[in-house]
Design a protein around this motif. Structure first.
Motif, mmCIF file in Angstrom:
data_model
loop_
_atom_site.group_PDB
_atom_site.id
_atom_site.type_symbol
_atom_site.label_atom_id
_atom_site.label_comp_id
_atom_site.label_asym_id
_atom_site.label_seq_id
_atom_site.Cartn_x
_atom_site.Cartn_y
_atom_site.Cartn_z
ATOM 1 N N PRO A 459 0.821 -1.213 0.000
ATOM 2 C CA PRO A 459 0.000 0.000 0.000
ATOM 3 C C PRO A 459 0.852 1.258 0.000
ATOM 4 O O PRO A 459 1.986 1.271 0.477
ATOM 5 C CB PRO A 459 -0.810 -0.117 1.288
ATOM 6 C CG PRO A 459 0.011 -1.006 2.175
ATOM 7 C CD PRO A 459 0.721 -1.952 1.263
ATOM 8 N N GLU A 463 -3.273 4.997 1.281
ATOM 9 C CA GLU A 463 -4.094 3.984 1.948
ATOM 10 C C GLU A 463 -3.740 3.854 3.429
ATOM 11 O O GLU A 463 -4.609 3.624 4.270
ATOM 12 C CB GLU A 463 -3.909 2.612 1.283
ATOM 13 C CG GLU A 463 -4.553 2.482 -0.082
ATOM 14 C CD GLU A 463 -3.713 3.098 -1.185
ATOM 15 O OE1 GLU A 463 -4.291 3.727 -2.091
ATOM 16 O OE2 GLU A 463 -2.475 2.962 -1.124
ATOM 17 N N THR A 523 -9.357 2.574 3.371
ATOM 18 C CA THR A 523 -8.954 1.394 2.609
ATOM 19 C C THR A 523 -8.602 0.254 3.553
ATOM 20 O O THR A 523 -7.882 0.451 4.537
ATOM 21 C CB THR A 523 -7.749 1.717 1.718
ATOM 22 O OG1 THR A 523 -8.141 2.689 0.755
ATOM 23 C CG2 THR A 523 -7.249 0.477 0.991
#
Length: 691
Positions: A459, A463, A523
């Motif tokens: 990520p 995120e 997320t």
């Protein structure tokens, strides 16, 4: 000795004639013929295309910049519209777009994620993986390489989306001087001045572009100034080094998304909250890179690439984000094409490392101005990729390709204690991504291929730190995928094609499912998802020799049909909350085509179409959707290698109201601002002169 006989005959022929006829013989001036050496650091488009087809058993393509320079060439969509497998749609008619390959970054409607974006082989992504579309200048490119999925391994990319590499013009392929002006709807003005040349062992290229547009929608003014330059020096026949310089200054108003009712009433309106907050994305970017290639002139090549970039971002949105980023990286790649056990073989071994530090300051947004400070963070990212690939030609028609990449990625978050708390945190990610494939070429220029690969994507900070007031970093795993693809590519006298079917099993896909009590848009790692689809491109010469016949090397005229098609089937796989729901944000079917008449004098004209035939969802619950659309356009012009060229282009000829792309939500209602309207009817014209 035999090979020198024709040369001896040519030299001795005048002497024989002189002996037979003693009259005066006119002495002709000496003519010296020299061939420009191909750049070692920047292969020609033809060389790159042949190499990709010979060594990569999967979805790849090369886009010739001359193709998209026949019309408006302002955005990534202009450049990549006919690249097979690429879905790209501007959010409001500008560079900022949803850019996705095989469903990469499907939830991302700002910046970019899931694709490695490169300039001359060096990453434009920040070290955490995000990238800005405004950092690219399509007009300064000679061609664009597109590697879908793990086919981008030669650039250290095993993301789901792959890699896109913009290759700059050099003094070897650029005109001595060039001027271009584009004007059009919404007060659009775009200019370019460029120059290139070769002087002995040195060559240079420099491009300066400026652009301005008020935009189709309210509060969507865009402006930018870009300088792209490179200087190459041939140290010897075996060594070449090239320095690249980039400066970008870009300002963008952000009109935001609107509700479906607002879209239907007035697609030109901006989101009221965006206007009240004077939301913008402005930044300056300065980048220096070097690429040095050393070859033995036969089978071995060593390429060393390095870069440093500096970016200053001023970004008023829900807060005012003030970021100063410094990123640097190096990539060392060794290629060996020596035969192995008597068979042709191409071996690649590379090591890439990128390190970046971002000073992230945040303030209350008071009408676009900074209020009280809300955060003072330092974000540090590092990535190390070790990759290798070998293409072994078992026979003249059958090749085996094996490859793998090992990756280490680190994300460190250090928050200054302005609130009396220490929220320092870090996350480390390790990945191993193998791939295997075969290429079968039953006839010249006709291939069938199959490959299986793993993808790995840690990520980004977008995120990891987007959980509202939650401290530190969110506990996220990397996104993994296994992809099978089968395809064919090739050409005949009248046809060129590229057809791929792929199927990807994705684990821990990074999706905005939200965290109860923290953030509805945070997320998290989803369960198993499926990404499958078809990537197709087909160019067909429907007619030839209508008004100009081909004669030897002289080309005739033709009617060309260019087509690309995408099937995007992205969905959950038996998820506890979402079942087999479609993943939102990308239409299931997308078709792009143009029918153009081309004359050898450089004239071209014809219609084009963009078609998304059915609606697609904007939320994970599959309750709200954006409608399908069909757009008609037309383009005509004259393009010559030297002297004057021009074009006239009409887009959305029938002035259709349509949604270009959408936001992505867990649950959407009729009151959700999820829709980004596309531009209405627009007319653009351009004039270019090359010396």
């Amino acid at each position: 000795m035999k090979s020198f006989l024709p040369l001896f005959a040519l030299v001795s022929a005048p002497l024989t004639l002189a002996a037979q006829e003693p009259q005066n013989v006119e002495t002709l001036p000496t003519i010296t013929v020299t061939a420009d050496r191909e750049s070692l650091t920047t292969p020609t488009l033809e060389t790159k295309r042949e190499l990709m087809n010979a060594t990569i058993p999967g979805g790849v393509a090369v886009v010739d910049a001359e193709d998209y320079k026949r019309g408006r060439a302002s955005t990534l969509k202009d450049a990549l519209d006919f690249a097979p497998g690429v879905f790209i749609q501007p959010r409001f008619g500008a560079e900022e777009s949803r850019l996705s390959i095989r469903g990469s970054g499907v939830q991302r409607t700002f910046h970019g994620r899931g694709i490695k974006l490169l300039q001359d082989g060096s990453p434009l992504n920040l070290a955490d993986g995000g990238f800005d579309m405004q950092a690219v200048e399509p007009m300064a490119a000679s061609y664009v390489e597109v590697y879908r999925g793990a086919n981008g391994l030669q650039y250290g990319s095993t993301t789901l989306g792959g890699a896109i590499n913009f290759v700059s013009m050099t003094g070897h392929d650029a005109p001595a001087a060039q001027a271009r002006v584009e004007v059009g709807s919404f007060d659009t003005l775009r200019t370019q001045l460029s120059s290139g040349g070769v002087y002995g062992d040195n060559d240079y290229y420099v491009s300066l572009t400026t652009s301005f547009s008020n935009g189709f929608r309210d509060y969507s003014q865009q402006s930018s100034q870009r300088l792209f330059a490179n200087i190459g020096h041939r140290i010897s026949d075996a060594i070449e080094t090239r320095f690249y310089f980039t400066y970008v200054n870009t300002d963008s108003e952000l009109p935001g998304s609107i509700t479906k009712d607002q879209f239907q009433r007035n697609p030109q309106q901006a989101n009221a909250g965006n206007v009240a907050g004077r939301q913008k994305r402005d930044f300056r970017l300065f980048r220096i890179a070097n690429k040095t290639t050393i070859t033995d002139g036969d089978t071995q090549t060593l390429t060393v690439s390095s870069f440093w970039s500096w970016k200053d971002l001023d970004h008023p949105i829900f807060q005012v984000i003030d970021q100063l980023s410094n990123d640097l990286g190096i990539d060392v790649r060794y290629d060996n094409t020596a035969t192995l056990f008597g068979h042709d073989n191409h071996f690649t071994l590379g090591l890439g490392a990128v390190y970046g530090v971002t000073q992230d300051n945040r303030f209350l947004n008071i009408g676009g101005r900074r209020g009280a400070r809300t955060a003072d963070n330092e974000l540090t990212s590092s990535n190390v990729d070790l990759y290798l690939q070998d293409t072994f030609h078992l026979t003249d028609t059958f090749s085996l390709v094996l490859g793998a990449q090992g990756t280490f990625a680190s994300r460190e978050f250090d928050e200054e204690t302005i609130f009396g708390a220490d929220n320092t945190a870090s996350r480390d990610y390790w990945g191993f991504s193998p791939k295997a494939g075969v290429i079968w070429e039953p006839q010249k220029d006709k291939q069938v291929f199959v490959n299986v690969s793993r993808s790995f994507e840690p990520p980004s900070f977008g995120e990891l730190t987007a959980a509202g007031a939650a401290p530190g970093l969110v506990d996220l795993s990397a996104q993994w995928g296994t992809t099978v693809e089968v395809g064919t590519r090739g050409r005949t006298d009248r046809m060129r094609w590229d057809l791929v079917w792929y199927y990807s099993w994705i684990d821990d896909e990074l999706l905005a499912l939200g965290i109860p009590g923290v953030s509805a848009t945070q997320t998290v790692n989803a369960g198993r998802t499926i990404h499958q689809g078809i990537e197709a491109a087909l160019d067909v010469d429907l007619a030839r020799g209508l008004f100009a016949q081909a004669d030897g090397d002289k080309k005739g005229d033709r009617v060309l049909l260019r087509q690309t098609y995408l099937l995007n089937d992205f969905r959950f796989d038996g998820d506890g909350a979402f079942g087999d729901n479609d993943l939102p944000g990308v239409p299931r079917h997308y078709y792009r085509a143009e029918l153009v008449y081309e004359h050898p004098c450089g004239f071209y004209a014809g219609p084009n179409v963009e078609w998304a035939p059915q609606s697609y969802f904007v939320d994970l619950d599959n309750t709200q959707s954006a409608g399908g659309y069909a757009l008609l356009g037309f383009k005509l012009g004259v393009r010559r290698p030297k002297g004057p060229s021009f074009f006239v282009e009409v887009r959305n000829l029938l002035d259709q109201d349509y949604v270009a792309t959408t936001g992505v939500f867990k649950t959407a209602t009729p009151a959700t601002a999820a829709y980004f309207p596309g531009d209405g009817r627009a007319v653009y014209a351009g004039v270019e002169w090359k010396w």
